[in-house]
Design an enzyme around this catalytic site. Structure first.
Site, PDB file in Angstrom:
ATOM      1  NE  ARG A   1      30.349  35.513 -28.416  1.00 38.73           N
ATOM      2  CZ  ARG A   1      30.459  34.601 -27.597  1.00 38.73           C
ATOM      3  NH1 ARG A   1      29.670  33.276 -27.797  1.00 38.73           N
ATOM      4  NH2 ARG A   1      31.164  34.558 -26.459  1.00 38.73           N
TER       5      ARG A   1
ATOM      6  CB  ILE B   1      17.951  29.116  -5.300  1.00 38.61           C
ATOM      7  CG1 ILE B   1      19.321  28.689  -5.571  1.00 38.61           C
ATOM      8  CG2 ILE B   1      17.210  28.721  -6.537  1.00 38.61           C
ATOM      9  CD1 ILE B   1      20.080  29.152  -6.186  1.00 38.61           C
ATOM     10  CB  THR B   2      15.080  33.938  -7.657  1.00 37.29           C
ATOM     11  OG1 THR B   2      16.296  34.927  -7.184  1.00 37.29           O
ATOM     12  CG2 THR B   2      13.849  34.725  -7.617  1.00 37.29           C
TER      13      THR B   2
ATOM     14  CG  ASP C   1      24.237  34.752 -24.570  1.00 33.33           C
ATOM     15  OD1 ASP C   1      24.943  35.693 -23.610  1.00 33.33           O
ATOM     16  OD2 ASP C   1      24.953  34.131 -25.220  1.00 33.33           O
TER      17      ASP C   1
ATOM     18  N   GLY D   1      29.775  31.877  -6.275  1.00 30.46           N
ATOM     19  CA  GLY D   1      28.752  32.812  -6.994  1.00 30.46           C
ATOM     20  C   GLY D   1      29.250  33.382  -8.136  1.00 30.46           C
TER      21      GLY D   1
ATOM     22  CD  GLU E   1      19.791  36.720 -15.012  1.00 27.17           C
ATOM     23  OE1 GLU E   1      20.028  36.871 -16.082  1.00 27.17           O
ATOM     24  OE2 GLU E   1      18.736  36.384 -14.667  1.00 27.17           O
ATOM     25  N   GLY E   2      25.107  37.854 -12.256  1.00 32.22           N
ATOM     26  CA  GLY E   2      26.438  38.169 -12.361  1.00 32.22           C
ATOM     27  C   GLY E   2      26.625  39.674 -12.173  1.00 32.22           C
TER      28      GLY E   2
HETATM   29  C1  LIG Z   1      18.232  38.156  -4.040  1.00 26.28           C
HETATM   30  C2  LIG Z   1      19.543  37.266  -4.998  1.00 26.28           C
HETATM   31  C3  LIG Z   1      18.420  36.385  -5.876  1.00 26.28           C
HETATM   32  C4  LIG Z   1      19.551  35.506  -6.432  1.00 26.28           C
HETATM   33  N1  LIG Z   1      19.095  34.570  -7.316  1.00 26.28           N
HETATM   34  C5  LIG Z   1      19.713  33.645  -7.886  1.00 26.28           C
HETATM   35  C6  LIG Z   1      19.044  32.529  -8.840  1.00 26.28           C
HETATM   36  O1  LIG Z   1      18.026  32.669  -8.932  1.00 26.28           O
HETATM   37  N2  LIG Z   1      19.851  31.610  -9.053  1.00 26.28           N
HETATM   38  C7  LIG Z   1      21.239  31.670  -8.767  1.00 26.28           C
HETATM   39  O2  LIG Z   1      21.912  30.505  -9.299  1.00 26.28           O
HETATM   40  N3  LIG Z   1      21.874  32.457  -8.189  1.00 26.28           N
HETATM   41  C8  LIG Z   1      21.144  33.593  -7.317  1.00 26.28           C
HETATM   42  N4  LIG Z   1      21.790  34.771  -6.944  1.00 26.28           N
HETATM   43  C9  LIG Z   1      23.280  34.601  -6.907  1.00 26.28           C
HETATM   44  C10 LIG Z   1      23.826  35.638  -7.560  1.00 26.28           C
HETATM   45  O3  LIG Z   1      24.061  35.540  -8.910  1.00 26.28           O
HETATM   46  C11 LIG Z   1      25.378  35.739  -6.813  1.00 26.28           C
HETATM   47  O4  LIG Z   1      24.986  36.303  -5.473  1.00 26.28           O
HETATM   48  C12 LIG Z   1      26.276  36.816  -7.602  1.00 26.28           C
HETATM   49  O5  LIG Z   1      26.562  36.077  -8.805  1.00 26.28           O
HETATM   50  C13 LIG Z   1      27.491  36.982  -6.733  1.00 26.28           C
HETATM   51  O6  LIG Z   1      28.102  35.911  -6.113  1.00 26.28           O
HETATM   52  P1  LIG Z   1      28.609  35.844  -4.633  1.00 26.28           P
HETATM   53  O7  LIG Z   1      27.303  36.655  -4.072  1.00 26.28           O
HETATM   54  O8  LIG Z   1      29.127  34.698  -4.328  1.00 26.28           O
HETATM   55  O9  LIG Z   1      29.704  36.872  -4.515  1.00 26.28           O
HETATM   56  P2  LIG Z   1      31.236  36.918  -4.706  1.00 26.28           P
HETATM   57  O10 LIG Z   1      31.319  36.022  -6.016  1.00 26.28           O
HETATM   58  O11 LIG Z   1      31.865  36.379  -3.346  1.00 26.28           O
HETATM   59  O12 LIG Z   1      31.475  38.377  -4.951  1.00 26.28           O
HETATM   60  C14 LIG Z   1      31.823  39.131  -3.906  1.00 26.28           C
HETATM   61  C15 LIG Z   1      32.329  40.609  -4.637  1.00 26.28           C
HETATM   62  O13 LIG Z   1      33.680  40.269  -5.196  1.00 26.28           O
HETATM   63  C16 LIG Z   1      33.499  40.737  -6.602  1.00 26.28           C
HETATM   64  N5  LIG Z   1      34.266  39.718  -7.593  1.00 26.28           N
HETATM   65  C17 LIG Z   1      34.109  38.391  -7.438  1.00 26.28           C
HETATM   66  N6  LIG Z   1      34.983  38.031  -8.138  1.00 26.28           N
HETATM   67  C18 LIG Z   1      35.607  39.056  -9.120  1.00 26.28           C
HETATM   68  C19 LIG Z   1      36.521  39.148  -9.972  1.00 26.28           C
HETATM   69  N7  LIG Z   1      37.110  38.082 -10.687  1.00 26.28           N
HETATM   70  N8  LIG Z   1      37.022  40.430 -10.340  1.00 26.28           N
HETATM   71  C20 LIG Z   1      36.478  41.443  -9.807  1.00 26.28           C
HETATM   72  N9  LIG Z   1      35.627  41.441  -8.687  1.00 26.28           N
HETATM   73  C21 LIG Z   1      35.334  40.360  -8.395  1.00 26.28           C
HETATM   74  C22 LIG Z   1      32.046  40.557  -6.962  1.00 26.28           C
HETATM   75  O14 LIG Z   1      31.714  41.547  -8.081  1.00 26.28           O
HETATM   76  C23 LIG Z   1      31.418  40.938  -5.592  1.00 26.28           C
HETATM   77  O15 LIG Z   1      31.352  42.532  -5.475  1.00 26.28           O
HETATM   78  C24 LIG Z   1      20.886  35.464  -6.343  1.00 26.28           C
HETATM   79  C25 LIG Z   1      21.645  36.444  -5.219  1.00 26.28           C
HETATM   80  C26 LIG Z   1      20.780  37.396  -4.769  1.00 26.28           C
HETATM   81  C27 LIG Z   1      21.366  38.246  -3.617  1.00 26.28           C
END
Ligand SMILES: Cc1cc2nc3c(=O)[nH]c(=O)nc-3n(C[C@H](O)[C@H](O)[C@H](O)COP(=O)(O)OP(=O)(O)OC[C@H]3O[C@@H](n4cnc5c(N)ncnc54)[C@H](O)[C@@H]3O)c2cc1C
Length: 383
Positions: free
Chosen positions: A313, A158-159, A242, A132, A365-366
């Site tokens: 940028r 995936i939305t 961006d 993620g 989106e991060g």
């Molecule tokens: C409703 C919903 C819709 C979404 N839609 C899409 C979509 O359309 N397409 C798509 O591709 N993705 C989508 N996502 C995915 C979304 O972008 C990810 O859930 C998100 O980026 C976080 O990833 P993760 O869930 O694996 O959490 P993790 O990456 O496992 O993170 C868990 C926690 O650890 C923290 N963390 C992780 N790494 C670090 C670091 N290096 N430093 C500090 N803190 C950290 C995070 O901030 C979080 O609090 C969606 C998610 C949801 C819930």
């Protein structure tokens, strides 16, 4: 380019159109879709007719080719209506953006032009169960076989996955290189053999939007469906943010604005200790904080979008806007519940939905943590 906060007549009309659509179509439909989780096709079809969807598709693909600032004006208004429905609409833009940036004319004509003619949906499929925040950990692979690629892997969260006709997918094509040219982007049609879209997730908020996992099992993807060049996947997937992060941040502003308006109205109606609660300074200050932060958040969004439109940028500014506005929307919607007291905790009143809806802005989106990582990296790499 000089700085001005004066919108053009066209921008004001767009903003007005989006606001009226949010007021007259989105808001009345929102409670039903929040309650049932049913996908708001009827709202999106009307939005398509009004020209409020797919707004960044270029004129060469029969689109409006609107700029980043134009887009965020619309995003704030739609989100003021309902961020679940807004996200369902804006997910098209996220999937389309890398194709707009890197897709060949043939690919854009095949997949973008028809979306201007007829209502249809697409999805950005990058996240995986184990990747993620750490997108570089993705495991989906695409292996070249003749003039096709064989795609295998799992995408998660995936939305629009359940309603999309096609997906923007990033896969490993050279596992040793990863983000440095080892990832490639593809357009994959939902109807192709080997594509399985899984059950709809039951989410806390933004329940009108559709979130699902997708499985790819030996899916044959034509070489013509590579977006950009082989190895461009990471670059395109990140470049899209961006454009889309300022819009997501603006949507958070729209939600916060709705929460503040509900809270301000309630504060003049509800009386305790013989006076409206707005006459208690702690409530008035809470409302003033809401106003200050909404104004600040909107300016961050406008700045990030303006930079993109000016050809500058804007990665850091996009992350600043996203982090600030996501955290701000969470805080303001929580405070709006506080202003409503016990009534705020009830589904009979509008603010509990806003608090549930706000949370996802700090995740998709991060996450808010990842935005801070990007801001830190950009601060030091720019010196
Ligand atoms: C409703 C919903 C819709 C979404 N839609 C899409 C979509 O359309 N397409 C798509 O591709 N993705 C989508 N996502 C995915 C979304 O972008 C990810 O859930 C998100 O980026 C976080 O990833 P993760 O869930 O694996 O959490 P993790 O990456 O496992 O993170 C868990 C926690 O650890 C923290 N963390 C992780 N790494 C670090 C670091 N290096 N430093 C500090 N803190 C950290 C995070 O901030 C979080 O609090 C969606 C998610 C949801 C819930």
């Amino acid at each position: 380019m000089s700085v001005s906060f004066q919108l053009t007549e066209e921008q004001e009309s767009l903003q007005q159109l989006a606001h009226e659509f949010a007021r007259d179509v989105i808001r009345p439909a929102a409670p039903h879709h929040d309650e049932t989780g049913e996908y708001p096709h009827e709202v999106l079809k009307q939005a398509h007719e009004y020209g409020l969807m797919n707004t960044h598709i270029g004129e060469d693909n029969d689109g409006l080719g609107l700029g980043a600032l134009d887009g965020i004006l619309i995003a704030e208004e739609l989100a003021w209506g309902c961020t679940g429905i807004g996200t369902a609409m804006e997910a098209n833009g996220l999937a389309q953006q890398p194709v707009i940036l890197g897709g060949s004319p043939e690919l854009r004509a095949k997949y973008l032009t028809p979306m201007m003619e007829n209502y249809s949906l697409c999805a950005y499929a990058v996240t995986e169960p184990g990747a993620g925040s750490d997108v570089q950990a993705l495991k989906t692979t695409a292996v070249k076989k003749g003039d096709k690629w064989i795609l295998n892997g799992n995408k998660m969260w995936i939305t629009n996955a359940g309603v999309a006709d096609w997906f923007f997918v990033v896969a490993l094509t050279d596992p040793d290189k990863k983000a440095r040219g080892g990832m490639t982007a593809f357009i994959v049609e939902a109807g192709w053999a080997g594509v399985t879209v899984n059950k709809k997730e039951i989410n806390m908020g933004q329940r009108a939007s559709d979130t699902r996992a997708i499985t790819f099992e030996d899916v044959e993807v034509p070489d013509a469906n590579v977006v950009g060049k082989v190895g461009d996947g990471w670059k395109l997937a990140m470049a899209a943010f961006d454009y889309t992060r300022p819009a997501v941040a603006s949507a958070a502003v729209g939600l916060a604005r709705a929460a503040m308006e509900h809270a301000a109205k309630y504060a003049t109606e509800r009386k305790t200790f013989g006076k409206p609660i707005v006459a208690h300074q702690s409530i008035a200050f809470m409302l003033a904080e809401m106003k200050m932060n909404i104004e600040a958040g909107r300016l961050l969004c406008w700045n990030a979008a303006w930079k993109k439109d000016a050809g500058l940028r804007n990665t850091m500014e996009s992350s600043i806007a996203k982090a600030f506005c996501a955290d701000m929307a969470m805080k303001i919607s929580t405070d709006a519940v506080q202003v409503f007291g016990g009534y705020g905790y009830s589904k009979e009143y509008p603010v509990e939905k806003l608090m549930r809806d706000a949370k996802i802005f700090q995740i998709y989106e991060g996450t808010s943590q990842i935005q801070r990582l990007i801001i830190g990296r950009e601060m030091f790499s720019r010196r």
